[in-house]
Design a protein around this motif. Structure first.
Motif, PDB file in Angstrom:
ATOM      1  N   LEU A   1       0.807  -1.221   0.000  1.00  0.00           N
ATOM      2  CA  LEU A   1       0.000   0.000   0.000  1.00  0.00           C
ATOM      3  C   LEU A   1       0.841   1.273   0.000  1.00  0.00           C
ATOM      4  O   LEU A   1       0.330   2.340  -0.361  1.00  0.00           O
ATOM      5  CB  LEU A   1      -0.928   0.013   1.217  1.00  0.00           C
ATOM      6  CG  LEU A   1      -2.116  -0.949   1.171  1.00  0.00           C
ATOM      7  CD1 LEU A   1      -2.910  -0.862   2.467  1.00  0.00           C
ATOM      8  CD2 LEU A   1      -3.024  -0.638  -0.012  1.00  0.00           C
TER       9      LEU A   1
ATOM     10  N   GLN B   1       0.955   3.047  -3.359  1.00  0.00           N
ATOM     11  CA  GLN B   1      -0.316   3.183  -4.060  1.00  0.00           C
ATOM     12  C   GLN B   1      -0.824   4.620  -4.159  1.00  0.00           C
ATOM     13  O   GLN B   1      -1.306   5.030  -5.219  1.00  0.00           O
ATOM     14  CB  GLN B   1      -1.373   2.291  -3.400  1.00  0.00           C
ATOM     15  CG  GLN B   1      -1.126   0.813  -3.557  1.00  0.00           C
ATOM     16  CD  GLN B   1      -1.038   0.387  -4.992  1.00  0.00           C
ATOM     17  OE1 GLN B   1      -1.823   0.814  -5.831  1.00  0.00           O
ATOM     18  NE2 GLN B   1      -0.071  -0.455  -5.307  1.00  0.00           N
ATOM     19  N   PRO B   2      -0.776   5.440  -3.101  1.00  0.00           N
ATOM     20  CA  PRO B   2      -1.297   6.812  -3.240  1.00  0.00           C
ATOM     21  C   PRO B   2      -0.591   7.614  -4.328  1.00  0.00           C
ATOM     22  O   PRO B   2      -1.248   8.304  -5.123  1.00  0.00           O
ATOM     23  CB  PRO B   2      -1.056   7.415  -1.847  1.00  0.00           C
ATOM     24  CG  PRO B   2      -1.041   6.241  -0.929  1.00  0.00           C
ATOM     25  CD  PRO B   2      -0.406   5.138  -1.705  1.00  0.00           C
TER      26      PRO B   2
ATOM     27  N   SER C   1       0.302  15.574   1.453  1.00  0.00           N
ATOM     28  CA  SER C   1       0.250  14.137   1.178  1.00  0.00           C
ATOM     29  C   SER C   1      -1.074  13.785   0.512  1.00  0.00           C
ATOM     30  O   SER C   1      -2.048  14.536   0.581  1.00  0.00           O
ATOM     31  CB  SER C   1       0.415  13.337   2.474  1.00  0.00           C
ATOM     32  OG  SER C   1      -0.643  13.631   3.371  1.00  0.00           O
TER      33      SER C   1
ATOM     34  N   ARG D   1      -3.657  12.051   1.188  1.00  0.00           N
ATOM     35  CA  ARG D   1      -4.394  11.372   2.244  1.00  0.00           C
ATOM     36  C   ARG D   1      -5.706  10.800   1.726  1.00  0.00           C
ATOM     37  O   ARG D   1      -6.103   9.692   2.089  1.00  0.00           O
ATOM     38  CB  ARG D   1      -4.655  12.338   3.397  1.00  0.00           C
ATOM     39  CG  ARG D   1      -5.333  11.712   4.603  1.00  0.00           C
ATOM     40  CD  ARG D   1      -5.457  12.717   5.730  1.00  0.00           C
ATOM     41  NE  ARG D   1      -4.143  13.226   6.126  1.00  0.00           N
ATOM     42  CZ  ARG D   1      -3.977  14.222   6.994  1.00  0.00           C
ATOM     43  NH1 ARG D   1      -5.026  14.824   7.530  1.00  0.00           N
ATOM     44  NH2 ARG D   1      -2.762  14.622   7.311  1.00  0.00           N
TER      45      ARG D   1
ATOM     46  N   THR E   1      -5.102   7.694  -0.156  1.00  0.00           N
ATOM     47  CA  THR E   1      -4.763   6.602   0.759  1.00  0.00           C
ATOM     48  C   THR E   1      -6.015   5.986   1.363  1.00  0.00           C
ATOM     49  O   THR E   1      -6.153   4.756   1.439  1.00  0.00           O
ATOM     50  CB  THR E   1      -3.846   7.114   1.874  1.00  0.00           C
ATOM     51  OG1 THR E   1      -2.673   7.701   1.302  1.00  0.00           O
ATOM     52  CG2 THR E   1      -3.439   5.983   2.802  1.00  0.00           C
TER      53      THR E   1
ATOM     54  N   GLY F   1      -7.092   2.246   0.538  1.00  0.00           N
ATOM     55  CA  GLY F   1      -7.182   1.360   1.693  1.00  0.00           C
ATOM     56  C   GLY F   1      -8.583   0.828   1.914  1.00  0.00           C
ATOM     57  O   GLY F   1      -8.773  -0.360   2.203  1.00  0.00           O
TER      58      GLY F   1
END
Length: 206
Positions: free
Chosen positions: A70, A73-74, A98, A100, A103, A107
């Motif tokens: 992971l 991945q972002p 970031s 976020r 993510t 996720g």
């Protein structure tokens, strides 16, 4: 870096091949057709303690693998979103710069898939996902080499790439259903499916 990457891939392949050979050598063809896991085979061989050890190792190592998978991945999803391949939400940055939101999206989607798929089938799903991702990566590389990066400049190359992808998919499915699975189960080869798989393999070879 290429040597390190090649060495890592070679070591991973060697370990996977050795593990699969060990698993295949411990079970009969009937058990292999039923798709027994390492733990189940070890218990059938009278090593219940080994099954518990394998289960404990899976619980410890798999979260680490998930975290490692992971981590990139972002940024990857953000790059795809900037190219217009994914919704713009994936490339939104938070106050600290970031990704976020990406993510949370990645996720949450990954967790939902993991909750919906039985654990016994998860390995097969992962294998299919890895094969699909490698196929798409190779197809993208071929398209980029023919100038189709960003937009299609060579429609013939684009069409041939799709022909290769679908031919590989059809060849793999037909050969699996027509030859590999029947032989593992102790049956006879299905002629038409095997013939179709062989023809599609010939298309790939050309």
């Amino acid at each position: 870096v290429p040597k390190a990457l090649g060495g890592t891939l070679a070591a991973a392949v060697a370990i996977c091949v050795a593990a699969q050979l060990a698993l295949a050598s411990m079970q009969s063809s009937e058990q292999e057709a039923m798709g027994f896991s390492f733990g189940q085979v070890l218990e059938l061989r009278g090593a219940a303690w080994a099954r518990r050890t394998v289960a404990a190792a899976e619980l410890v190592l798999e979260p680490l693998l998930v975290v490692l998978a992971l981590l990139p991945q972002p940024e990857l999803m953000a790059a795809m979103a900037e190219d217009g391949l994914l919704p713009a939400a994936f490339c939104r940055r938070s106050c600290d710069g970031s990704f976020r939101y990406g993510t949370f999206l990645v996720g949450g989607l990954t967790a939902s898939i993991a909750l919906a798929i039985p654990y016994d089938l998860l390995w097969d799903v992962i294998a299919v996902g890895v094969l699909l991702s490698l196929s798409l990566s190779n197809a993208s590389l071929v398209n980029i080499r023919y100038g189709n990066g960003g937009r299609v400049r060579d429609p013939w190359a684009e069409g041939l790439v799709w022909v290769l992808l679908f031919s590989a998919l059809g060849a793999g499915g037909c050969l699996q259903r027509g030859a590999v699975a029947p032989l593992i189960a102790g049956g006879s080869i299905h002629g038409p499916l095997t013939a179709v798989g062989a023809m599609l393999s010939a298309v790939l070879a050309c």
